[in-house]
Design an enzyme around this catalytic site. Structure first.
Site, mmCIF file in Angstrom:
data_model
loop_
_atom_site.group_PDB
_atom_site.id
_atom_site.type_symbol
_atom_site.label_atom_id
_atom_site.label_comp_id
_atom_site.label_asym_id
_atom_site.label_seq_id
_atom_site.Cartn_x
_atom_site.Cartn_y
_atom_site.Cartn_z
ATOM 1 N N ASP A 12 39.314 14.615 -67.579
ATOM 2 C CA ASP A 12 38.978 15.502 -66.329
ATOM 3 C C ASP A 12 39.449 17.134 -66.371
ATOM 4 O OD1 ASP A 12 37.745 13.058 -65.287
ATOM 5 O OD2 ASP A 12 39.803 12.246 -64.360
ATOM 6 N N ARG A 92 55.623 13.007 -60.620
ATOM 7 C CA ARG A 92 54.601 14.009 -60.140
ATOM 8 C C ARG A 92 55.720 15.757 -59.391
ATOM 9 N NH1 ARG A 92 51.966 11.849 -63.084
ATOM 10 N NH2 ARG A 92 49.522 10.920 -61.806
ATOM 11 N N ASP A 121 48.477 10.839 -56.192
ATOM 12 C CA ASP A 121 49.106 12.025 -56.389
ATOM 13 C C ASP A 121 48.750 12.806 -56.058
ATOM 14 O OD1 ASP A 121 50.055 9.946 -58.248
ATOM 15 O OD2 ASP A 121 47.847 9.970 -60.130
ATOM 16 N N SER A 172 41.475 3.977 -66.659
ATOM 17 C CA SER A 172 42.330 5.410 -66.261
ATOM 18 C C SER A 172 44.150 5.107 -66.307
ATOM 19 C CB SER A 172 42.322 5.714 -64.697
ATOM 20 O OG SER A 172 43.521 6.309 -64.134
HETATM 21 N N1 ARG Z 1 49.315 3.546 -57.763
HETATM 22 C C1 ARG Z 1 50.490 3.847 -58.837
HETATM 23 C C2 ARG Z 1 50.553 5.341 -58.553
HETATM 24 O O1 ARG Z 1 50.267 5.956 -57.026
HETATM 25 C C3 ARG Z 1 49.920 5.108 -60.167
HETATM 26 C C4 ARG Z 1 49.045 5.828 -60.101
HETATM 27 C C5 ARG Z 1 48.296 6.359 -61.243
HETATM 28 N N2 ARG Z 1 48.183 7.687 -61.310
HETATM 29 C C6 ARG Z 1 47.010 8.001 -62.369
HETATM 30 N N3 ARG Z 1 46.840 8.975 -61.877
HETATM 31 N N4 ARG Z 1 46.362 6.846 -63.065
HETATM 32 O O2 ARG Z 1 52.105 6.408 -58.565
#
Ligand code: ARG
Length: 405
Positions: A12, A92, A121, A172
């Protein structure tokens, strides 16, 4: 135009480099943080450079991540919806902070990220970046470009971006020292058990050793300092517990999670160290804090965790809550002994110089200074309001019975 892009090295964000160069005729500066994801940072840097970026930054932020993000989460017993140690959520704001820092240094007015429009995110990165640098604009191409996997692969091939050949593992992944999140593929069906191949940090409980393993965890001011009597730096300590808990099948999480934007999602994680450390920390708090503190702190902890999950790392309320949390942690010293066995985790002992546990009070032995006779008066007053209310209720029932005959 210059854009600082959060770059993971995956498909990506690699496609993003070319897309930004093409669409905006921009100079792209890539930024990759090492938050303990155990990937080859040199290979990622080489890949970015091969895609014609103006400059690439690899930042080792493992220590910063643990001290400024993971430690506060430990102090707050952070488990979103009682299950998820907010591992991705913690990284993040740090990514946002570093992106802004590099953007300023490189005279870029834009930052970009590869988050989709469906997840948490995007919110975490953008709210944080906007809070610390309102003058910088954010570009989120994945939200608008509407490319499916096939279109993305075609775009990648056309631009000489290496495409991963494995279609067998369509997951992912996001990982850092505090945990590993696995999404997509078969996992999107919440009725199906996660296949064994999604897990990389944990042995399946069935295959874990047949003998229990013990860990003694020492805390100082609310954060872990030593394991099995050996003082370790925070990053090595978490690494080590990830390995020990992982090999005993501890730390697998599978739950239904409420995303900030309102979607329910099935989430699978491996968080061995987080699971162990949080369990121990919570137990030690019960030994050291008063019952009033423990019960009030649960509410504060939940608020803190929800703020962090929902991207409000920079909200002043978080600082206010931390002021309370910090005072409680000043007494949080002591040791917790844990038993790990085939996916199970149990606290089996705890000690603290600040322990409120009093053997003389707690014992059922009759040789004690506690005067049992004083309990009679206590019960009299404790039950007073309940007795008054029940007496009234019975009077009314009796009156109704008389009237209806
Ligand atoms: N659901 C989790 C969260 O919101 C995991 C997110 C995973 N993010 C990713 N870009 N694969 O914190």
């Amino acid at each position: 135009m210059r854009i600082a892009l959060a770059y993971s090295g995956g498909l990506d964000t690699s496609v993003l480099i070319k897309w930004l160069q093409e669409k905006y005729n921009a100079d792209v500066i890539t930024v990759t943080l090492d938050v303990g994801q155990k990937e080859d940072l040199n290979a990622i840097a080489k890949k970015a450079e091969s895609l014609g970026v103006l400059k690439h930054y690899s930042l080792d932020t493992k220590n910063e991540f643990v001290k400024n993000y993971v430690f506060p989460a430990i102090k707050a017993n952070a488990l979103y919806e009682g299950k998820y140690p907010v591992s991705t959520a913690l990284s993040r704001p740090l990514i946002a902070e570093k992106l802004v820092e590099i953007a300023k240094k490189e005279d870029a007015n834009f930052i970009a990220h590869g988050c989709t429009g469906k997840g948490n995110d995007q919110v975490r990165i953008e709210v944080t970046a906007k809070a610390i640098a309102p003058e910088i604009s954010v570009i989120a191409p994945v939200r608008e470009w509407n490319m499916d996997r096939e279109a993305e692969i075609n775009f990648a091939k056309k631009h000489g971006i290496p495409v991963p050949v494995t279609t067998k593992k369509p997951y992912s992944i996001d990982q850092n020292l505090w945990g590993r999140s696995i999404e997509c593929g078969i996992l999107e069906d919440p009725a199906k058990e996660p296949p064994e191949d999604v897990f990389e940090w944990t042995t399946s409980p069935e295959k874990a050793p047949d003998k229990p393993e013990y860990l003694s965890l020492e805390f100082e001011n609310g954060v872990p300092k030593a394991v099995n009597e050996e003082i370790m730096d925070p990053v090595s300590l978490i690494d080590y517990i990830n390995v020990v808990a992982g090999r005993n099948g501890v730390g697998r999480i599978d739950h239904i999670e409420d995303r900030l934007i309102g979607i329910k999602s099935r989430e699978v994680y491996e968080c061995p160290a987080a699971t162990v450390i949080l369990e121990a920390h919570k137990d030690l708090e019960k030994l050291v804090l008063t019952r009033h503190e423990v019960s009030f702190k649960q509410q504060v902890d939940t608020l803190w965790t929800n703020l962090v999950y929902t991207g409000l790392w920079k909200d002043p309320l978080k600082d206010d809550l931390e002021a309370f949390i910090e005072t409680t942690q000043l007494r949080l010293n002591g040791k917790v002994k844990l038993k790990l066995y085939k996916g199970g985790l149990q606290v089996v002992g705890r000690t603290s110089p600040n322990s409120l546990y009093d053997m003389d009070l707690a014992t059922y032995d009759i040789k004690t200074t506690f005067n049992q006779l004083s309990s009679a008066g206590f019960i009299e007053l404790w039950g007073l309001p309940t007795r008054v209310a029940n007496a009234l209720k019975q009077k009314k029932v009796a009156k109704n019975n008389v009237e209806s005959t």
